[in-house]
Motif scaffolding. Sequence first.
Motif, PDB file in Angstrom:
ATOM      1  N   GLN A  65       0.841  -1.199   0.000  1.00  0.00           N
ATOM      2  CA  GLN A  65       0.000   0.000   0.000  1.00  0.00           C
ATOM      3  C   GLN A  65       0.879   1.254   0.000  1.00  0.00           C
ATOM      4  OE1 GLN A  65      -3.378  -0.208   2.731  1.00  0.00           O
ATOM      5  NE2 GLN A  65      -3.017   1.925   3.278  1.00  0.00           N
ATOM      6  N   GLN A 130      -5.351  -6.684   5.850  1.00  0.00           N
ATOM      7  CA  GLN A 130      -5.770  -7.920   5.197  1.00  0.00           C
ATOM      8  C   GLN A 130      -4.764  -8.180   4.077  1.00  0.00           C
ATOM      9  OE1 GLN A 130      -9.723  -6.958   3.713  1.00  0.00           O
ATOM     10  NE2 GLN A 130      -8.991  -4.914   3.156  1.00  0.00           N
ATOM     11  N   ILE A 149      -0.070  -8.920  -1.831  1.00  0.00           N
ATOM     12  CA  ILE A 149      -0.652  -7.582  -1.689  1.00  0.00           C
ATOM     13  C   ILE A 149      -1.363  -7.495  -0.353  1.00  0.00           C
ATOM     14  CG2 ILE A 149      -2.679  -8.331  -3.018  1.00  0.00           C
ATOM     15  CD1 ILE A 149      -3.016  -5.406  -3.970  1.00  0.00           C
ATOM     16  N   PHE A 150      -1.324  -6.328   0.242  1.00  0.00           N
ATOM     17  CA  PHE A 150      -2.065  -6.126   1.489  1.00  0.00           C
ATOM     18  C   PHE A 150      -2.703  -4.743   1.435  1.00  0.00           C
ATOM     19  CE2 PHE A 150       0.336  -2.830   3.563  1.00  0.00           C
ATOM     20  CZ  PHE A 150       1.567  -2.904   2.937  1.00  0.00           C
ATOM     21  N   SER A 151      -3.708  -4.565   2.298  1.00  0.00           N
ATOM     22  CA  SER A 151      -4.251  -3.215   2.505  1.00  0.00           C
ATOM     23  C   SER A 151      -4.756  -3.123   3.927  1.00  0.00           C
ATOM     24  CB  SER A 151      -5.370  -2.900   1.512  1.00  0.00           C
ATOM     25  OG  SER A 151      -6.509  -3.683   1.777  1.00  0.00           O
ATOM     26  N   THR A 152      -4.753  -1.915   4.446  1.00  0.00           N
ATOM     27  CA  THR A 152      -5.224  -1.703   5.809  1.00  0.00           C
ATOM     28  C   THR A 152      -6.722  -1.976   5.909  1.00  0.00           C
ATOM     29  OG1 THR A 152      -5.381  -0.111   7.616  1.00  0.00           O
ATOM     30  CG2 THR A 152      -5.637   0.770   5.405  1.00  0.00           C
ATOM     31  N   THR A 153      -7.134  -2.482   7.059  1.00  0.00           N
ATOM     32  CA  THR A 153      -8.566  -2.609   7.328  1.00  0.00           C
ATOM     33  C   THR A 153      -9.041  -1.502   8.280  1.00  0.00           C
ATOM     34  OG1 THR A 153      -8.077  -4.185   9.096  1.00  0.00           O
ATOM     35  CG2 THR A 153      -8.627  -5.103   6.959  1.00  0.00           C
ATOM     36  N   ASN A 154      -8.128  -0.639   8.675  1.00  0.00           N
ATOM     37  CA  ASN A 154      -8.508   0.490   9.536  1.00  0.00           C
ATOM     38  C   ASN A 154      -9.082   1.620   8.678  1.00  0.00           C
ATOM     39  OD1 ASN A 154      -7.676  -0.619  11.981  1.00  0.00           O
ATOM     40  ND2 ASN A 154      -5.577   0.116  11.762  1.00  0.00           N
ATOM     41  N   PRO A 155      -9.937   2.449   9.292  1.00  0.00           N
ATOM     42  CA  PRO A 155     -10.438   3.616   8.554  1.00  0.00           C
ATOM     43  C   PRO A 155      -9.293   4.577   8.255  1.00  0.00           C
ATOM     44  CG  PRO A 155     -11.180   3.659  10.845  1.00  0.00           C
ATOM     45  CD  PRO A 155     -10.484   2.356  10.640  1.00  0.00           C
TER      46      PRO A 155
ATOM     47  N   MET B  63     -11.886  -7.322  -0.715  1.00  0.00           N
ATOM     48  CA  MET B  63     -10.988  -6.852   0.347  1.00  0.00           C
ATOM     49  C   MET B  63     -10.622  -5.388   0.082  1.00  0.00           C
ATOM     50  SD  MET B  63      -8.648 -10.356   0.199  1.00  0.00           S
ATOM     51  CE  MET B  63      -7.622 -10.058   1.648  1.00  0.00           C
ATOM     52  N   PRO B  64     -11.560  -4.481   0.337  1.00  0.00           N
ATOM     53  CA  PRO B  64     -11.292  -3.074   0.033  1.00  0.00           C
ATOM     54  C   PRO B  64     -10.446  -2.393   1.106  1.00  0.00           C
ATOM     55  CG  PRO B  64     -13.505  -3.312   0.920  1.00  0.00           C
ATOM     56  CD  PRO B  64     -12.905  -4.697   0.877  1.00  0.00           C
ATOM     57  N   GLN B  65      -9.545  -1.553   0.642  1.00  0.00           N
ATOM     58  CA  GLN B  65      -8.721  -0.779   1.576  1.00  0.00           C
ATOM     59  C   GLN B  65      -9.624  -0.005   2.551  1.00  0.00           C
ATOM     60  OE1 GLN B  65      -5.396   1.264  -0.346  1.00  0.00           O
ATOM     61  NE2 GLN B  65      -5.777   3.026   0.963  1.00  0.00           N
ATOM     62  N   HIS B  66      -9.227   0.023   3.791  1.00  0.00           N
ATOM     63  CA  HIS B  66      -9.954   0.746   4.856  1.00  0.00           C
ATOM     64  C   HIS B  66     -11.233   0.051   5.315  1.00  0.00           C
ATOM     65  CE1 HIS B  66      -7.097   3.940   4.726  1.00  0.00           C
ATOM     66  NE2 HIS B  66      -7.409   4.323   3.517  1.00  0.00           N
ATOM     67  N   SER B  67     -11.405  -1.231   4.932  1.00  0.00           N
ATOM     68  CA  SER B  67     -12.552  -2.002   5.432  1.00  0.00           C
ATOM     69  C   SER B  67     -12.110  -3.437   5.660  1.00  0.00           C
ATOM     70  CB  SER B  67     -13.689  -2.029   4.393  1.00  0.00           C
ATOM     71  OG  SER B  67     -14.219  -0.765   4.171  1.00  0.00           O
ATOM     72  N   PHE B 150      -7.352  -4.614  -3.466  1.00  0.00           N
ATOM     73  CA  PHE B 150      -6.613  -3.512  -4.086  1.00  0.00           C
ATOM     74  C   PHE B 150      -5.990  -2.667  -2.985  1.00  0.00           C
ATOM     75  CE2 PHE B 150      -9.106   0.175  -2.938  1.00  0.00           C
ATOM     76  CZ  PHE B 150     -10.341  -0.356  -2.623  1.00  0.00           C
ATOM     77  N   SER B 151      -4.992  -1.886  -3.377  1.00  0.00           N
ATOM     78  CA  SER B 151      -4.462  -0.859  -2.476  1.00  0.00           C
ATOM     79  C   SER B 151      -3.962   0.308  -3.313  1.00  0.00           C
ATOM     80  CB  SER B 151      -3.331  -1.411  -1.599  1.00  0.00           C
ATOM     81  OG  SER B 151      -2.192  -1.691  -2.368  1.00  0.00           O
TER      82      SER B 151
END
Lengths: 158, 158
Positions: A65, A130, A149-155, B63-67, B150-151
């Motif tokens: 990210q 995630q 690949i990863f992305s945050t799950t936080n707002p 798996m959306p970023q921020h969720s 995605f990110s």
Amino acid sequence: MKTLMQSAIIAVTGVALSGGVVSAQNEADRGQIEAVIESYATALNASDTDKVMRLYRTDGVFMPQHSPSSIGAEAVRKAYDRVFKAIKLDVDFKIEEIVQIAPNWAFVRTNSAGFVTINATGKKAPEANQELFIFQKSDNNMWKIARYIFSTTNPPRQ
Amino acid sequence: MKTLMQSAIIAVTGVALSGGVVSAQNEADRGQIEAVIESYATALNASDTDKVMRLYRTDGVFMPQHSPSSIGAEAVRKAYDRVFKAIKLDVDFKIEEIVQIAPNWAFVRTNSAGFVTINATGKKAPEANQELFIFQKSDNNMWKIARYIFSTTNPPRQ
């Protein structure tokens, strides 16, 4: 590089195998893949690029990210060096599913949570992500990370 | 003519297929997968959840970023509804690679770029992401999205 990744103790629970072919060999493969995830977490928490690189295929792709995709070992190495220079991670991985698609291919979906420390400031913050890994078994029969690949799950941070 | 055709075919198939099995059937599969990506982009830009859902498997994971990850059709639908309520996208997708791993499985790595408009404020900003799709061919022979994450590739917003 503000938000980032993951690590250590693996909770090997509730693994769902949707659509994968299950066999004794696949159980061995699963164990090897779990071990790679565990090693990856350990390497992340130790900010150890060399150890990370041993888990990747040489043609692997790292998609962190806030950075363009890093393609191939040289680019992947530089990306992890940048990450570890910027932050120190203290995170645990939870494997949500391992799906073996073919004898030499599998994907793994995980969640990770813990803390990230910004090296420049020493500021520590909660971290939750995630992740989606694609694994390929290499010629020497070792499962390695082919895509990640990863992305945050936080707002979003305000 | 034959040589020209062959050249054209070789040119068209010059996409990196690392470890995938190449065959005429796979070329047909590739075309169908490309069509799904194109439909997905169109659905995103139209904020059309129903159209998005037709491209996903019912057991798909978004798996959306921020969720947190959305697992299964009901959760995936809610997640897209939330996204489309919050933002309006105007993005193009570029397919970086399509790798068919098995007769019924493939993964696709893409980049997307364009603009995002925040519906609440009307504020428009550049948007750039990297994406990893895992596709599974369903019983009716349709390729559908099984996993998708995605990110952003942009630096953190200040």
